[in-house]
Design a protein around this motif. Structure first.
Motif, short mmCIF file in Angstrom:
data_model
loop_
_atom_site.label_atom_id
_atom_site.label_comp_id
_atom_site.label_asym_id
_atom_site.label_seq_id
_atom_site.Cartn_x
_atom_site.Cartn_y
_atom_site.Cartn_z
N ALA A 125 19.39 -60.54 -6.52
CA ALA A 125 18.57 -60.24 -5.44
C ALA A 125 17.38 -59.60 -5.76
CB ALA A 125 19.37 -59.40 -4.43
N ILE A 126 17.13 -58.96 -6.82
CA ILE A 126 16.05 -58.25 -7.23
C ILE A 126 15.30 -59.71 -8.01
CG2 ILE A 126 15.17 -57.16 -9.45
CD1 ILE A 126 15.67 -55.23 -7.26
N GLU A 127 15.77 -60.34 -8.64
CA GLU A 127 15.17 -61.56 -9.31
C GLU A 127 14.51 -62.47 -8.22
OE1 GLU A 127 17.85 -63.70 -11.80
OE2 GLU A 127 18.04 -61.73 -13.30
N ALA A 128 15.25 -62.68 -7.21
CA ALA A 128 14.76 -63.43 -5.96
C ALA A 128 13.76 -62.89 -5.50
CB ALA A 128 15.99 -63.84 -4.85
N GLU A 130 11.49 -60.75 -6.49
CA GLU A 130 10.33 -60.94 -7.84
C GLU A 130 9.76 -62.21 -7.69
OE1 GLU A 130 12.16 -59.77 -11.24
OE2 GLU A 130 11.78 -57.50 -11.11
N ALA A 131 10.59 -63.01 -7.52
CA ALA A 131 9.97 -64.64 -7.52
C ALA A 131 9.21 -64.66 -6.19
CB ALA A 131 11.11 -65.47 -7.97
N LEU A 132 9.74 -64.42 -5.15
CA LEU A 132 9.07 -64.41 -3.96
C LEU A 132 7.89 -63.96 -3.90
CD1 LEU A 132 9.55 -65.76 -0.90
CD2 LEU A 132 10.74 -63.47 -0.27
N PHE A 133 7.89 -62.62 -4.12
CA PHE A 133 6.63 -61.70 -4.10
C PHE A 133 5.41 -62.34 -5.19
CE2 PHE A 133 9.06 -59.06 -1.58
CZ PHE A 133 8.28 -58.01 -1.11
N ALA A 134 5.92 -62.86 -6.44
CA ALA A 134 4.97 -63.12 -7.17
C ALA A 134 4.33 -64.47 -6.70
CB ALA A 134 5.74 -63.44 -8.53
N SER A 135 5.02 -65.43 -5.95
CA SER A 135 4.47 -66.61 -5.51
C SER A 135 3.66 -66.70 -4.37
CB SER A 135 5.71 -67.47 -4.81
OG SER A 135 6.34 -67.04 -3.67
N ALA A 136 3.64 -65.14 -3.62
CA ALA A 136 2.72 -64.83 -2.67
C ALA A 136 1.58 -63.94 -3.21
CB ALA A 136 3.54 -64.18 -1.64
#
Length: 451
Positions: A125-128, A130-136
């Motif tokens: 869940a943390i990795e997901a 992090e990826a979502l926030f980085a993409s934005a």
């Protein structure tokens, strides 16, 4: 025993899951659940809870009984007390809401309190997140990270549309608490794609509940009850319910069986009997709306429809265009709110408005005829009235509405005295206009004479 899960976007895989029957429930008995909607905004009436209805229908579809529904504010102690009490009555609890990053999102903590469970950080869940926030291009803050802290032993329900994962926490006796987000489109995807398959496997569900709904127009709930009262007493499966809905009345038949086909076979003879008793007041079934049925009838006749509206402000046209494929029947509508527009666009003679008033059967008839002529349709429906809360008089009170229908056989105007606040009057007028048009279409043959 730890429960682990994975989700590939199409199927939810669950391993090492407990499948113990809950104490007091015989193996093979129908499992039950209670639903808890969390959010102070729900208690204040600032938001309408639609999640509970969706979850209840989803559970019925897999053969689970819903024994109760509840709404509670964002209060940790009250949520924990409600969840704990529900687990004493049912095999499981499903909550929606309160999984976000803010300080008042306390559903997860309350569930841990109710179960006496500790917590763990879910790395996936943390990795997901992090990826979502980085993409934005956004920074992942600590309050967002708290969303990945879940009860020990819980099965994770991944959130493909947001940051808050859901989860199913298990008691040693096989009872469960499932928590899903409050955002409707996040909740729906999670329930349909992950939670329902999980519950089907956990409880070895082999039954389904199928609902068949008969829609009526122009008959009171009490009259329906009078005509089919004996069927309520005679039939346990399918069960029968009469419900007022959107200013019409529905008869719902709920059949429970091993599969959908068997449930439908149970429902069919009862539905036929109810149709025989209610007759021509039934306009459709299941997802069919009045607008859908009207459009279908006109499509079969090869005819087209126009609309003229005043007090409903476009609602009749909106109902029609909400039906996919309406364009082959519905040619268009005119919202003639101002009297000058009624005259210029629809051709209503000013002297008719002066003599009878804008809210009258005469003007409603002229509006319908003007729409039919100017829009080039075979039929037209018009609505004019006093929606309120002001504008009423002793002669023409708030709620007075005239609806007119014009077709090859001529024009008919109908006087309606509708109750409710402004929005309710407008909605009722819309439904009545479409219902009156449906009656005309059923009663008159295609083509026929012009007057």
């Amino acid at each position: 025993m730890e429960a682990s899960s994975s989700y590939d976007g199409h199927a939810f895989q669950h391993r090492h899951q407990r499948v113990l029957p809950a104490p007091g429930r015989l193996l093979g008995a129908v499992p039950s659940a209670e639903i808890v909607a969390v959010g102070t905004e729900l208690l204040l009436g600032q938001l309408v809870d639609t999640n509970t209805a969706f979850i209840a229908q989803a559970l019925a579809g897999i053969g689970m009984d819903v024994h109760g529904t509840h709404t509670v504010g964002d209060n940790r102690e009250r949520i924990a007390e409600l969840v704990g009490g529900a687990l004493e009555r049912a095999d499981g609890v499903i909550t929606s809401g309160g999984l976000g990053p803010t300080v008042d999102d306390v559903t997860k903590e309350a569930v841990c309190d109710a179960l006496g469970a500790g917590t763990r950080v879910d790395g996936e869940a943390i990795e997901a997140m992090e990826a979502l926030f980085a993409s934005a291009g956004r920074e992942l803050r600590e309050n967002n990270r708290k969303q990945a802290i879940l009860p020990h032993g819980a099965t994770v329900l991944k959130n493909a549309h947001g940051t808050a994962p859901g989860f199913v926490a298990w008691r040693a006796d096989g009872k469960f608490v499932a928590c899903v987000p409050g955002v409707p489109f996040e909740m729906k995807a999670m329930v349909a794609g992950q939670l329902l398959p999980l519950l089907e496997r956990h409880f070895h569900l082999r039954e389904t509940i199928v609902t068949h709904t008969l829609h009526t127009f122009g008959i009171a709930e009490s009259e329906i009850d009078h005509r089919i009262a004996d069927l309520f007493e005679q039939s346990d499966n399918p069960k029968i319910a009469v419900l007022a809905h959107r200013f019409t009345c529905d008869v719902k038949l709920n059949g429970k069986a091993q599969n959908r086909e068997e449930a439908q076979a149970l429902i069919a003879p009862m539905a036929d009997e109810i149709r025989a008793r209610l007759g021509a007041v039934i306009y459709g079934s299941d997802s069919e709306t009045l607008a859908f049925v009207v459009l279908q009838l006109m499509r079969e006749r090869g005819e087209r429809l126009g609309v003229a509206e005043s007090c409903t402000g476009g609602l009749v046209s909106a109902e029609l265009t909400a039906v996919a494929g309406a364009s082959d029947v519905f040619v268009g509508g005119v919202v003639a709110y101002d009297n000058d527009t009624k005259t210029r666009v629809l051709g209503v003679p000013p002297k008719r408005i002066a003599e009878f008033g804008a809210v009258s059967g005469e003007v409603a008839s002229d509006m319908a005829q003007g729409a039919r002529t100017n829009l080039g349709s075979d039929w037209a429906v018009s609505v004019t009235g006093v929606a309120g809360p002001s504008g009423g008089t002793s002669e023409k009170p708030v709620g007075l509405v005239y609806a007119a229908i014009v077709g090859p056989y001529g024009v008919t105007a109908h006087r309606l005295q509708l109750s409710g606040e402004r929005a309710q009057v407008q909605q009722r007028a819309t439904i009545h206009a479409l219902g009156l048009l449906w009656r005309r279409l059923r009663a008159e043959p295609k083509g026929a004479r012009e007057t």
